[in-house]
Design a protein around this motif. Structure first.
Motif, short mmCIF file in Angstrom:
data_model
loop_
_atom_site.label_atom_id
_atom_site.label_comp_id
_atom_site.label_asym_id
_atom_site.label_seq_id
_atom_site.Cartn_x
_atom_site.Cartn_y
_atom_site.Cartn_z
N ASP A 19 2.60 -14.24 -5.91
CA ASP A 19 1.42 -13.59 -5.73
C ASP A 19 1.53 -11.83 -5.44
OD1 ASP A 19 -1.05 -12.32 -4.63
OD2 ASP A 19 -1.22 -13.79 -2.71
N GLN A 20 1.45 -10.94 -6.46
CA GLN A 20 1.87 -9.72 -6.55
C GLN A 20 0.79 -8.74 -5.78
OE1 GLN A 20 2.46 -8.23 -10.79
NE2 GLN A 20 2.92 -10.54 -11.29
N ARG A 21 -0.09 -9.18 -5.34
CA ARG A 21 -0.85 -8.43 -4.10
C ARG A 21 0.14 -8.37 -2.94
NH1 ARG A 21 -5.85 -12.32 -3.35
NH2 ARG A 21 -3.94 -13.63 -3.02
N ARG A 22 0.94 -9.18 -2.74
CA ARG A 22 1.96 -9.14 -1.32
C ARG A 22 3.29 -8.34 -1.56
NH1 ARG A 22 0.44 -15.00 1.13
NH2 ARG A 22 1.65 -14.20 2.97
N THR A 180 -0.19 5.03 -9.54
CA THR A 180 -1.20 3.88 -10.22
C THR A 180 -2.34 3.50 -9.26
OG1 THR A 180 0.55 2.99 -11.52
CG2 THR A 180 -1.48 2.21 -11.72
N ARG A 181 -3.07 4.48 -8.52
CA ARG A 181 -4.01 4.31 -7.91
C ARG A 181 -5.21 3.45 -8.93
NH1 ARG A 181 -6.33 3.74 -3.71
NH2 ARG A 181 -8.01 5.32 -3.84
N PRO A 182 -6.04 2.88 -8.07
CA PRO A 182 -6.20 2.35 -6.54
C PRO A 182 -5.38 1.22 -6.13
CG PRO A 182 -8.13 1.45 -7.93
CD PRO A 182 -7.17 2.07 -8.98
N LEU A 183 -4.67 0.46 -6.86
CA LEU A 183 -3.93 -0.76 -6.41
C LEU A 183 -2.56 -0.65 -6.37
CD1 LEU A 183 -5.96 -3.65 -7.81
CD2 LEU A 183 -6.20 -2.60 -5.49
N LEU A 184 -2.01 0.60 -6.83
CA LEU A 184 -0.73 1.01 -6.39
C LEU A 184 0.46 0.06 -7.39
CD1 LEU A 184 -1.12 2.06 -2.63
CD2 LEU A 184 -1.27 3.61 -4.68
N GLN A 185 0.16 -0.32 -8.43
CA GLN A 185 1.07 -1.14 -9.04
C GLN A 185 2.39 -0.48 -9.34
OE1 GLN A 185 -2.19 -0.85 -9.99
NE2 GLN A 185 -3.07 -2.59 -10.93
N GLY A 186 2.43 0.74 -9.84
CA GLY A 186 3.58 1.43 -9.93
C GLY A 186 4.49 1.61 -8.54
N ALA A 187 3.72 1.88 -7.43
CA ALA A 187 4.37 2.03 -6.23
C ALA A 187 5.08 0.65 -5.81
CB ALA A 187 3.58 2.73 -5.13
N ARG A 188 4.17 -0.23 -5.95
CA ARG A 188 4.47 -1.38 -4.97
C ARG A 188 5.46 -2.44 -6.22
NH1 ARG A 188 1.21 -5.18 -4.84
NH2 ARG A 188 -0.28 -4.39 -6.25
N LEU A 189 5.05 -2.44 -7.44
CA LEU A 189 5.44 -3.11 -8.34
C LEU A 189 6.70 -2.73 -9.18
CD1 LEU A 189 2.28 -4.99 -9.51
CD2 LEU A 189 3.79 -5.65 -7.48
N LYS A 281 -14.47 -1.35 -3.73
CA LYS A 281 -13.71 -1.45 -2.55
C LYS A 281 -12.27 -1.05 -2.84
CE LYS A 281 -14.07 -4.59 0.33
NZ LYS A 281 -13.99 -6.26 0.75
N GLU A 282 -11.84 -1.37 -4.02
CA GLU A 282 -10.29 -0.87 -4.53
C GLU A 282 -10.23 0.42 -4.37
OE1 GLU A 282 -9.60 -4.78 -7.36
OE2 GLU A 282 -9.83 -2.81 -8.07
N VAL A 283 -11.02 1.31 -4.55
CA VAL A 283 -11.06 2.59 -4.35
C VAL A 283 -11.37 3.21 -2.97
CG1 VAL A 283 -11.84 4.93 -5.43
CG2 VAL A 283 -11.67 2.95 -6.89
N LEU A 284 -12.14 2.72 -2.31
CA LEU A 284 -12.72 3.09 -1.16
C LEU A 284 -11.82 2.54 0.07
CD1 LEU A 284 -16.58 2.16 -1.61
CD2 LEU A 284 -15.56 4.40 -1.59
N GLU A 285 -10.98 1.46 -0.25
CA GLU A 285 -10.00 1.20 0.81
C GLU A 285 -8.76 1.24 0.14
OE1 GLU A 285 -11.18 -2.85 1.58
OE2 GLU A 285 -12.92 -2.51 2.41
N VAL A 286 -7.63 1.41 1.10
CA VAL A 286 -6.02 1.50 0.91
C VAL A 286 -5.61 0.45 1.54
CG1 VAL A 286 -3.68 2.55 0.91
CG2 VAL A 286 -5.97 3.87 0.28
N LEU A 287 -5.06 -0.67 0.88
CA LEU A 287 -4.49 -1.95 1.58
C LEU A 287 -5.33 -2.33 3.06
CD1 LEU A 287 -0.87 -0.50 2.22
CD2 LEU A 287 -1.70 -1.78 0.40
N GLY A 288 -6.58 -2.64 2.61
CA GLY A 288 -7.69 -3.13 3.47
C GLY A 288 -8.14 -2.28 4.23
#
Length: 345
Positions: A19-22, A180-189, A281-288
């Protein structure tokens, strides 16, 4: 180099998806037992990356065959999988090949062998991309966006695979990773993969890239691709176009790395590529957690298109395409497996 976990695999009567979201905080596998569950994992980005989406979908079809699903049921499963993400072409190419086999009357064992072959080819292609990439790129400080490594491909990676191979040869200084906003694939993955591989890297905000280039601290930019047209126009993670424009202005080579399965031979230009627009919501929120005031809306394009004239070369598993791309890409698509690795330039 620490081993990066297998991002998706089939075991018994279930598909296991990292689960790459986590990530990077938790390494948790989802256990998926049906097509609807797999479609949900793809849509939610638990599994992502154009090559890996195709591999996951193919595993889903293998699972259906193991369950004794009818030919009509397999075609329904293909339709469901094709409706998950509109831009990444590897998915449609793989599903199309399986569909043609089913509609052509192929037996169950032949369909199974075809699916297994497609999975293996998708994984192996990244090693050829990396080999071609280290022949093309001298090295230095790299800049990349999103995630194009093991987590996106199931193999060594496309753009990140080239970076890994350059690092093995001592030809990488620092890898600058766009968050890599908004889901931060660069930072997280991507940062997670580079850390495990022991490759020197620094995380930057997306808006830092052009300034970093102006300082002379970037020697080349390399990105992946979700769909490439015959003209060479390339759809990739949103922000790729800005990197290409900046790289051209500062005279920095800009490379695309992708398997030929990413090339959509039916499209003449980037204007025809369907661009996924995701939940605001992916833009309006960060990590929920919401970061914008209530009542503010957002645009959330998942991809943009880099015109071919901004691309120095397209590095594939079948060789390197150079301008004019219509001719060089056409040649790569026509190569047989025995001709892999030839330069089309």
């Amino acid at each position: 180099m620490k081993v990066i976990p297998e991002p998706v695999y089939l075991e018994g009567k279930a598909i296991y998806v990292l689960d790459q979201r986590r990530l990077p905080h938790e390494e948790v596998y989802l256990e998926i037992r049906d097509i609807d569950g797999l479609c949900g994992a793809i849509k939610s980005l638990s599994v992502r990356g154009a090559p890996l989406i195709a591999i996951a979908a193919l595993y889903g079809l293998l699972l259906e065959i193991m369950k004794g699903t009818s030919r009509e049921g397999l075609l329904t499963a293909i339709d469901k999988l094709a409706s998950t993400r509109p831009t990444a072409f590897n998915l449609f190419r793989a599903l199309g090949e399986v569909r043609r086999a089913i509609e052509g009357g192929a037996g169950e064992e032949d369909i199974r062998r075809l699916i297994e072959h497609l999975i293996e080819c998708e994984k192996k292609s990244t090693h050829r991309i990396a080999a071609n990439g280290v022949e093309e790129i001298k090295g230095g400080n790299a800049l990349t966006i999103c995630n194009t490594g093991v987590l996106a491909t199931g193999g060594i990676g496309t753009a990140l695979g080239i970076i890994f191979e350059l690092a093995e040869r001592g030809r990488i200084g620092t890898v600058y990773v766009s968050e890599t906003r908004p889901l931060l694939q660069g930072a997280r993955l991507t940062a997670w993969e580079l850390l495990k591989a022991g490759v020197p890297h620094r995380l930057i905000t997306d808006n830092t890239a052009a300034y970093l280039m102006s300082l002379g601290r970037v020697d080349f930019v390399v990105i992946g691709a979700d769909r490439i047209t015959l003209s060479g126009d390339t759809a990739n993670k949103i922000g790729s176009l800005s990197l290409a424009i900046s790289a051209r202005y500062y005279g920095i080579p800009f490379y695309v790395a992708a398997p030929v399965t990413t090339v959509d031979g039916g499209l003449r230009s980037g204007d025809e590529i369907p661009i996924e627009e995701r939940d605001e919501k992916e833009v309006l929120e960060v990590l929920g957690r919401r970061i914008a005031p209530q009542g503010t809306g957002a645009l959330n394009f998942a991809f943009d298109v880099v015109p071919s004239e901004l691309i120095t070369a397209i590095i594939t598993d079948k060789g390197i395409a150079r301008p004019p791309y219509r001719e060089s890409i056409g040649r790569l698509l026509s190569l047989s497996d025995t001709e892999l690795g030839e330069n089309a330039g």
